[in-house]
Design a protein around this motif. Structure first.
Motif, PDB file in Angstrom:
ATOM      1  N   ARG A  79      33.789  30.256  44.556  1.00  0.00           N
ATOM      2  CA  ARG A  79      33.028  31.562  45.448  1.00  0.00           C
ATOM      3  C   ARG A  79      31.969  32.305  44.559  1.00  0.00           C
ATOM      4  NH1 ARG A  79      38.807  31.502  46.090  1.00  0.00           N
ATOM      5  NH2 ARG A  79      39.419  31.630  48.240  1.00  0.00           N
ATOM      6  N   TYR A  80      32.303  32.166  43.287  1.00  0.00           N
ATOM      7  CA  TYR A  80      31.336  33.025  42.494  1.00  0.00           C
ATOM      8  C   TYR A  80      29.814  32.149  42.461  1.00  0.00           C
ATOM      9  CZ  TYR A  80      35.397  34.768  40.230  1.00  0.00           C
ATOM     10  OH  TYR A  80      36.656  35.570  40.164  1.00  0.00           O
ATOM     11  N   ASP A  81      29.906  30.888  42.436  1.00  0.00           N
ATOM     12  CA  ASP A  81      28.696  30.180  42.850  1.00  0.00           C
ATOM     13  C   ASP A  81      27.899  30.220  43.872  1.00  0.00           C
ATOM     14  OD1 ASP A  81      27.099  27.924  42.210  1.00  0.00           O
ATOM     15  OD2 ASP A  81      28.241  26.588  43.122  1.00  0.00           O
ATOM     16  N   GLN A  82      28.679  30.525  45.016  1.00  0.00           N
ATOM     17  CA  GLN A  82      28.335  30.826  46.138  1.00  0.00           C
ATOM     18  C   GLN A  82      27.406  32.069  46.439  1.00  0.00           C
ATOM     19  OE1 GLN A  82      30.692  30.126  49.910  1.00  0.00           O
ATOM     20  NE2 GLN A  82      32.116  29.437  48.184  1.00  0.00           N
ATOM     21  N   ILE A  83      27.840  33.219  45.316  1.00  0.00           N
ATOM     22  CA  ILE A  83      27.074  34.681  45.543  1.00  0.00           C
ATOM     23  C   ILE A  83      26.102  34.650  44.526  1.00  0.00           C
ATOM     24  CG2 ILE A  83      28.823  35.430  46.814  1.00  0.00           C
ATOM     25  CD1 ILE A  83      29.575  36.936  44.468  1.00  0.00           C
ATOM     26  N   LEU A  84      26.113  34.217  43.124  1.00  0.00           N
ATOM     27  CA  LEU A  84      25.514  34.318  42.033  1.00  0.00           C
ATOM     28  C   LEU A  84      24.021  33.923  42.093  1.00  0.00           C
ATOM     29  CD1 LEU A  84      27.865  33.811  39.177  1.00  0.00           C
ATOM     30  CD2 LEU A  84      26.653  35.845  39.639  1.00  0.00           C
ATOM     31  N   ALA A  85      22.965  34.737  41.363  1.00  0.00           N
ATOM     32  CA  ALA A  85      21.653  34.039  41.419  1.00  0.00           C
ATOM     33  C   ALA A  85      21.493  32.837  40.559  1.00  0.00           C
ATOM     34  CB  ALA A  85      20.679  35.104  40.751  1.00  0.00           C
ATOM     35  N   GLU A  86      20.337  32.176  40.494  1.00  0.00           N
ATOM     36  CA  GLU A  86      20.104  30.937  39.819  1.00  0.00           C
ATOM     37  C   GLU A  86      20.367  31.069  38.178  1.00  0.00           C
ATOM     38  OE1 GLU A  86      16.535  27.839  38.995  1.00  0.00           O
ATOM     39  OE2 GLU A  86      16.285  29.450  40.415  1.00  0.00           O
ATOM     40  N   GLU A  87      20.093  32.183  37.659  1.00  0.00           N
ATOM     41  CA  GLU A  87      20.446  32.759  36.365  1.00  0.00           C
ATOM     42  C   GLU A  87      21.414  33.438  36.205  1.00  0.00           C
ATOM     43  OE1 GLU A  87      18.760  31.084  33.645  1.00  0.00           O
ATOM     44  OE2 GLU A  87      17.661  29.995  35.302  1.00  0.00           O
ATOM     45  N   GLY A  88      22.330  33.558  37.166  1.00  0.00           N
ATOM     46  CA  GLY A  88      23.755  34.392  37.090  1.00  0.00           C
ATOM     47  C   GLY A  88      24.598  33.949  36.000  1.00  0.00           C
ATOM     48  N   ARG A  89      25.488  34.864  35.784  1.00  0.00           N
ATOM     49  CA  ARG A  89      26.431  34.763  34.474  1.00  0.00           C
ATOM     50  C   ARG A  89      27.645  35.482  35.011  1.00  0.00           C
ATOM     51  NH1 ARG A  89      23.487  39.319  33.467  1.00  0.00           N
ATOM     52  NH2 ARG A  89      24.769  41.011  32.014  1.00  0.00           N
ATOM     53  N   ILE A  90      28.807  34.876  34.158  1.00  0.00           N
ATOM     54  CA  ILE A  90      30.030  35.603  34.185  1.00  0.00           C
ATOM     55  C   ILE A  90      30.592  35.960  32.931  1.00  0.00           C
ATOM     56  CG2 ILE A  90      32.629  35.251  35.028  1.00  0.00           C
ATOM     57  CD1 ILE A  90      31.407  32.883  36.788  1.00  0.00           C
ATOM     58  N   GLU A  91      31.126  37.287  32.947  1.00  0.00           N
ATOM     59  CA  GLU A  91      31.384  37.810  31.444  1.00  0.00           C
ATOM     60  C   GLU A  91      33.239  37.879  31.646  1.00  0.00           C
ATOM     61  OE1 GLU A  91      29.450  40.733  29.592  1.00  0.00           O
ATOM     62  OE2 GLU A  91      27.384  39.760  30.032  1.00  0.00           O
ATOM     63  N   PHE A  92      33.916  37.197  30.914  1.00  0.00           N
ATOM     64  CA  PHE A  92      35.457  37.506  31.082  1.00  0.00           C
ATOM     65  C   PHE A  92      35.865  37.836  29.734  1.00  0.00           C
ATOM     66  CE2 PHE A  92      39.582  34.923  30.513  1.00  0.00           C
ATOM     67  CZ  PHE A  92      40.226  35.550  31.502  1.00  0.00           C
ATOM     68  N   LYS A  93      36.924  38.922  29.908  1.00  0.00           N
ATOM     69  CA  LYS A  93      37.591  39.333  28.855  1.00  0.00           C
ATOM     70  C   LYS A  93      39.142  39.382  28.998  1.00  0.00           C
ATOM     71  CE  LYS A  93      35.357  43.199  27.904  1.00  0.00           C
ATOM     72  NZ  LYS A  93      34.609  44.582  27.377  1.00  0.00           N
ATOM     73  N   THR A  94      39.917  39.190  27.976  1.00  0.00           N
ATOM     74  CA  THR A  94      41.480  39.129  28.198  1.00  0.00           C
ATOM     75  C   THR A  94      41.960  39.413  26.780  1.00  0.00           C
ATOM     76  OG1 THR A  94      43.397  38.446  29.017  1.00  0.00           O
ATOM     77  CG2 THR A  94      41.574  36.692  28.253  1.00  0.00           C
ATOM     78  N   ASP A  95      43.030  39.763  26.799  1.00  0.00           N
ATOM     79  CA  ASP A  95      44.243  39.790  25.433  1.00  0.00           C
ATOM     80  C   ASP A  95      45.302  38.622  25.732  1.00  0.00           C
ATOM     81  OD1 ASP A  95      45.690  40.934  27.381  1.00  0.00           O
ATOM     82  OD2 ASP A  95      46.832  42.000  25.755  1.00  0.00           O
ATOM     83  N   ASN A  96      45.123  37.929  26.886  1.00  0.00           N
ATOM     84  CA  ASN A  96      46.100  37.202  27.089  1.00  0.00           C
ATOM     85  C   ASN A  96      45.723  35.641  26.818  1.00  0.00           C
ATOM     86  OD1 ASN A  96      47.980  34.919  28.854  1.00  0.00           O
ATOM     87  ND2 ASN A  96      48.772  36.676  29.737  1.00  0.00           N
ATOM     88  N   ARG A  97      46.102  34.987  25.507  1.00  0.00           N
ATOM     89  CA  ARG A  97      45.671  33.797  25.194  1.00  0.00           C
ATOM     90  C   ARG A  97      46.028  32.679  26.161  1.00  0.00           C
ATOM     91  NH1 ARG A  97      44.095  31.610  20.208  1.00  0.00           N
ATOM     92  NH2 ARG A  97      43.510  29.556  20.545  1.00  0.00           N
ATOM     93  N   GLU A  98      46.899  32.699  26.859  1.00  0.00           N
ATOM     94  CA  GLU A  98      47.382  31.495  27.664  1.00  0.00           C
ATOM     95  C   GLU A  98      46.321  31.632  28.976  1.00  0.00           C
ATOM     96  OE1 GLU A  98      51.217  31.467  28.940  1.00  0.00           O
ATOM     97  OE2 GLU A  98      52.213  31.135  27.151  1.00  0.00           O
ATOM     98  N   LEU A  99      46.050  32.800  29.410  1.00  0.00           N
ATOM     99  CA  LEU A  99      44.856  32.792  30.287  1.00  0.00           C
ATOM    100  C   LEU A  99      43.585  32.578  29.970  1.00  0.00           C
ATOM    101  CD1 LEU A  99      44.205  33.782  33.492  1.00  0.00           C
ATOM    102  CD2 LEU A  99      43.928  36.188  32.510  1.00  0.00           C
ATOM    103  N   PHE A 100      43.215  32.764  28.916  1.00  0.00           N
ATOM    104  CA  PHE A 100      42.021  32.450  28.326  1.00  0.00           C
ATOM    105  C   PHE A 100      42.012  30.989  27.972  1.00  0.00           C
ATOM    106  CE2 PHE A 100      38.707  32.357  24.817  1.00  0.00           C
ATOM    107  CZ  PHE A 100      37.877  33.133  25.254  1.00  0.00           C
ATOM    108  N   ASP A 101      42.813  30.303  27.492  1.00  0.00           N
ATOM    109  CA  ASP A 101      42.996  28.763  27.313  1.00  0.00           C
ATOM    110  C   ASP A 101      42.736  28.026  28.439  1.00  0.00           C
ATOM    111  OD1 ASP A 101      42.954  29.144  24.552  1.00  0.00           O
ATOM    112  OD2 ASP A 101      45.097  28.615  24.407  1.00  0.00           O
TER     113      ASP A 101
END
Length: 221
Positions: free
Chosen positions: A142-164
């Motif tokens: 879904r993100y790929d469908q709306i992001l610009a050509e040089e678009g980016r995603i920034e993700f933060k979490t304190d949940n190590r399992e979710l991060f992995d």
């Protein structure tokens, strides 16, 4: 944790001029909602709005859209904005949506968004709910469908399992590649530069919990 419903929230969200109603009608025309035509960035699952409001105040050269599924949570962000308005400090480059993030491709046109922020998203720990995680394969599509050509995603979490899990889904994504990652953001001098904290981040980090972060960019190969 069960979400506490606020009686006034539904009406406040429904009548707020800061909330975009019928957002699908804005597809391809989001710039028209703002005073200036400039890059658009989203926060999905913005909670009470501290991060996205701070970002909008720090970066008037960017237009922001905060997305929150639950009216009782979005209501808290609207209260913050009202307080800033009374002080003459409300940012004009911020709007809100009360939607499910699965609707994003119906609301934003291809290339209309420059950056997506995912902060302390619900981990949905049970395997059968993996497709609800905001870093799942389905959401990356879904993100790929709306992001610009040089678009980016920034993700933060304190949940190590979710991060992995998120690192694994990003590693096999045909659209994105991992640009940078850290398992302890606040001790990573490079990645913590200019970091804007959320309510959860301040709470978790004050207890000594390490914060994980990854940056995704479109694949360049």
């Amino acid at each position: 944790m069960r979400l506490r419903r606020i009686a006034a929230a539904d009406e406040a969200v429904a009548h707020s001029q800061l909330v975009v109603h019928e957002p699908e009608k804005q597809k391809g025309h989001w710039q028209e909602l703002f005073e200036r035509g400039q890059a658009i960035e989203l926060e999905i699952g913005m909670g009470k709005g501290r991060f996205i409001i701070d970002m909008a105040r720090l970066h008037p050269e960017i237009n922001y859209v905060g997305i929150e599924r639950y009216p009782s949570v979005l209501y808290r962000a609207l209260q913050k904005m009202e307080a800033l308005e009374r002080e003459g400090q409300m940012p004009l480059n911020l709007r809100f949506l009360c939607i499910d993030a699965r609707e994003l491709p119906d609301i934003f046109a291809p290339g209309e968004v420059e950056c997506i922020y995912l902060n302390f998203s619900d981990p949905w720990p049970k395997a059968r709910h993996a497709n609800r995680r905001l870093t799942s394969e389905g959401f990356l599509v879904r993100y790929d469908q709306i992001l610009a050509e040089e678009g980016r995603i920034e993700f933060k979490t304190d949940n190590r399992e979710l991060f992995d899990y998120s690192l694994e889904t990003a590693a096999v994504s045909p659209a994105f590649q991992i640009e940078e990652k850290t398992y302890d953001l606040h001790r990573d001098e490079k990645m913590s530069a200019g970091n804007v904290m959320t309510e959860y981040e301040e709470k978790f980090s004050s207890k000594g919990n390490p914060i994980c972060k990854m940056l995704l960019h479109r694949r360049r190969d």
